[in-house]
Design an enzyme around this catalytic site. Structure first.
Site, mmCIF file in Angstrom:
data_model
loop_
_atom_site.group_PDB
_atom_site.id
_atom_site.type_symbol
_atom_site.label_atom_id
_atom_site.label_comp_id
_atom_site.label_asym_id
_atom_site.label_seq_id
_atom_site.Cartn_x
_atom_site.Cartn_y
_atom_site.Cartn_z
ATOM 1 N N ASP A 298 41.683 44.600 33.227
ATOM 2 C CA ASP A 298 42.093 44.261 31.867
ATOM 3 C C ASP A 298 41.174 44.855 30.799
ATOM 4 O OD1 ASP A 298 39.838 42.799 32.376
ATOM 5 O OD2 ASP A 298 40.693 40.840 31.933
ATOM 6 N N HIS B 140 28.624 53.714 47.093
ATOM 7 C CA HIS B 140 27.178 53.948 47.120
ATOM 8 C C HIS B 140 26.819 55.097 48.056
ATOM 9 C CE1 HIS B 140 26.327 49.552 45.656
ATOM 10 N NE2 HIS B 140 26.859 50.329 44.733
ATOM 11 N N ARG C 147 26.094 45.714 32.223
ATOM 12 C CA ARG C 147 25.525 46.777 33.068
ATOM 13 C C ARG C 147 25.689 48.167 32.467
ATOM 14 N NH1 ARG C 147 28.952 44.408 38.035
ATOM 15 N NH2 ARG C 147 30.290 44.007 36.236
ATOM 16 N N SER D 140 38.073 44.330 30.502
ATOM 17 C CA SER D 140 37.113 43.326 30.009
ATOM 18 C C SER D 140 35.727 43.935 29.831
ATOM 19 C CB SER D 140 37.038 42.129 30.962
ATOM 20 O OG SER D 140 36.544 42.519 32.235
ATOM 21 N N ASP E 218 34.755 49.081 38.910
ATOM 22 C CA ASP E 218 34.184 47.930 39.606
ATOM 23 C C ASP E 218 33.620 46.934 38.588
ATOM 24 O OD1 ASP E 218 33.036 46.360 41.788
ATOM 25 O OD2 ASP E 218 31.113 47.170 41.149
ATOM 26 N N HIS E 219 33.036 47.458 37.504
ATOM 27 C CA HIS E 219 32.461 46.599 36.473
ATOM 28 C C HIS E 219 33.533 45.935 35.606
ATOM 29 C CE1 HIS E 219 28.252 48.741 36.566
ATOM 30 N NE2 HIS E 219 28.651 48.292 37.737
#
Length: 618
Positions: A205, A371, A273, A207, A123-124
């Site tokens: 990708d 979550h 994060r 990132s 997700d990050h």
């Protein structure tokens, strides 16, 4: 008359200029050889005709028009007197307390905790919605940490007090940063409506390993070594000399630290994060080491390659591995093999008409399904996959923003073994989010404990997400009209009754809650709504990516065959002391029966990247 009828497109263009909005990227700048061979750091020019599609600092896309109370920017619940379908919306904190909060979790013995942690990690790589820049907004002079009023950019979460207490009357909440009006929108109303930014590239990708700006990418590299590697920590190594992530440059950092001995700062990675939890730190560390391991081999195979070519070719491989592990090993387990075939299907090549940008509903609701699978404990295991004798399990809140626990408590191995060797918690309608994240969530720069469920519900309203029923209709599912309909979708009549008692009307149900409580489909980890939304997003991330690992001309056939041999198990074997592991580490199995030695896990042969001729002047 509504505002859109009063404004022409010329008016909107002038508003954009007065707001100092950046111009859209001109397709002409996307010409040239470098953009053909390697991704840009920001994702710009991936799509040559629409250079900003999927790029960092562009708006999350809307699959349905936003629903704001004033039609343009005020979230649902902004005006406490406003009725929705004849009723007041229930406060997020009440929904969290009465429906979502759970004191215990049961486990799903099919999957390991690593499946949960990979979801957060990936997700990050795809979404990051920044919040309003400062605590005090210059145009209102309001500090969101100190007010319980709805004043832009503050949208505090009201706390319903049941007895006299010193608790605050609200939890601070900053609205997400708005995007500038986008000129290319075909719909004037959508141009005027508040849109939210995705600060990072939408593409799968890697990132989060390399950063989403050229400046950040440069800062993360070891440019002095002339070897194409990433920078490593120059203060600490693990007990076998393996690298840790470098520290942030601004110190002292906000991370917690051990009171004894040398201070350990926050780690630095491609995504800010990284320090949220030990599992994220472990995965980031793994990929830092894998980049440097591959770069070293490629430099030996191709001595004529410049440091820039070594870096870019390694980055390209790491990006491909993120894509393969996510789409081959992760997504089918999340939405089920059947719905994967329906919503994602076989790869048919790059399609430049597909916008790969992350959607607002995916980022703000659907991919937050995970979550409901967060455990209350973080397990740390020894070589026999039993609780570690020196580093016992931690309550989850004790692991937040604590990089010192990696450096001083055994490296990444105890945490990684805990991720592999623990069964994943499962969500059910009567057991959603554990109290560790609804009552004791730690958010940096917040003076009090926060509630993840309330934050998610408030964020959905902040973003103007349409309700649960609108999204069910979008996915071709039946709208919920009655208690019986909801009970059937949820599979638990008591929970359905609680939801309707709070919301009063089915059309008022927030999409995140509705998707979360749906009956989990067989062989998946989500209900039908989230399976649809996640599936649609994954298909666009794949089909709209010019550099997708299977796309024509990105890798040779021989290289593709080698890439397919790789696995997360192999990467763990190559970069840690863990030498026994399940072949598929997302599947939970008892030790030692379900484990194999690393020598039995296939390896990718980098010989397929041997190149006789030079890459030119890179």
């Amino acid at each position: 008359m509504i505002v859109t009828e009063l404004l022409s497109w010329e008016d909107l263009e002038m508003l954009a200029e007065l707001s100092q909005c950046p111009n859209e990227t001109n397709p002409v700048i996307c010409d040239g050889g470098h953009h053909s061979k390697y991704r840009t750091a920001s994702g710009v020019c991936n799509n040559r005709e629409h250079p900003d599609w999927g790029a960092a600092n562009t708006a999350l896309v809307r699959w349905l028009l936003a629903e704001y109370e004033d039609g343009e920017e005020e979230p649902k619940g902004w005006n406490p007197e406003r009725l929705h379908n004849g009723f007041h919306l229930p406060p997020p904190r009440s929904i969290s307390r009465e429906i979502i909060r759970s004191s215990c979790k049961w486990t799903d013995d099919d999957y390991s905790q690593l499946l949960v942690d990979w979801g957060q990690y990936i997700d990050h790589d795809v979404t990051f919605t920044p919040q309003s820049i400062s605590g005090a907004a210059f145009w209102t002079d309001v500090d969101c940490k100190k007010t319980c009023e709805n004043l832009h950019p503050c949208f505090p979460i009201q706390v319903i007090l049941t007895h006299k207490t010193t608790d605050s009357l609200c939890m601070p909440f900053h609205r997400s940063s708005p995007d500038c009006p986008i000129r290319s929108r075909s719909d004037k109303l959508q141009t005027l409506q508040r849109q939210q930014l995705n600060a990072i590239t939408s593409y799968l990708d890697a990132s989060l390993v390399y950063g989403h700006t050229p400046q950040l990418q440069s800062a993360l590299r070891n440019l002095t070594g002339l070897n194409g590697k990433l920078a490593i920590n120059n203060q600490f190594k693990d007990q076998h000399g393996r690298a840790y992530l470098p520290f942030v440059t601004k110190t002292p950092s906000a991370c917690r630290t051990d009171q004894q001995g040398e201070r350990v700062e926050c780690f630095r990675a491609g995504d800010s994060r990284v320090n949220e939890g030990l599992a994220l730190i472990a995965l980031h560390t793994l990929w830092l080491r894998e980049h440097n391991r591959i770069a070293e081999i490629l430099k030996c195979i191709n001595e004529h390659w410049s440091p820039e070519v070594v870096f870019q070719e390694t980055r390209k491989i790491i990006g491909a591995l993120h894509q393969i592990i996510t789409m081959r090993d992760y997504v089918p387990k999340i939405i089920g093999v059947q719905l994967f075939e329906r919503y994602v299907g076989p790869y048919r090549g790059y399609d430049p008409s597909v916008d790969a940008s992350a959607s607002n509903v995916f980022a703000t609701a659907a991919f937050r399904f995970g979550h409901g699978t967060i455990p209350p404990l973080l397990s740390r295991l020894n070589e026999s996959f039993q609780e570690h004798q020196h580093f016992p399990h931690l309550r989850l809140h004790a692991s937040f923003f604590s990089p010192w626990r990696i450096v001083k408590e055994g490296g990444i191995e105890p945490t990684l073994r805990g991720m592999i060797g623990s069964a994943a918690p499962a969500a059910s309608p009567d057991s959603l989010l554990v109290e560790e994240v609804t009552e004791t969530l730690l958010v940096l720069d917040s003076p009090q404990h926060m509630d993840l469920a309330s934050l998610n519900l408030q964020r959905g309203r902040d973003h103007g997400l349409p309700g649960y029923n609108e999204w069910r209709e979008f996915c071709g599912l039946m709208r919920i009209a009655t208690l019986d309909d909801l009970a059937e979708a949820v599979g638990d009549r008591r929970v359905a009754e609680k939801i309707l008692h709070l919301y009063k009307h089915p059309n008022n149900i927030d999409v995140w809650l509705g998707g979360l409580v749906e009956t989990i489909l067989s062989g998946s980890r989500t209900g039908p709504l989230f399976a649809c939304l996640i599936g649609k997003q994954m298909k666009s991330l794949r089909d709209g990516d010019r550099f997708w690992w299977e796309a024509e001309g990105v890798f040779t056939q021989q290289q593709k065959e080698e890439l397919l041999k790789s696995s997360l198990s192999r990467i763990i074997c190559d970069n840690t002391d863990i030498q026994e592991i399940p072949e598929d580490p997302f599947r939970f199995g008892q030790y030692p029966a379900a484990y194999v030695h690393c020598s039995e896990i296939p390896s990718m042969r980098l010989e397929a990247w041997r190149e006789e001729k030079s890459h030119g002047d890179l």
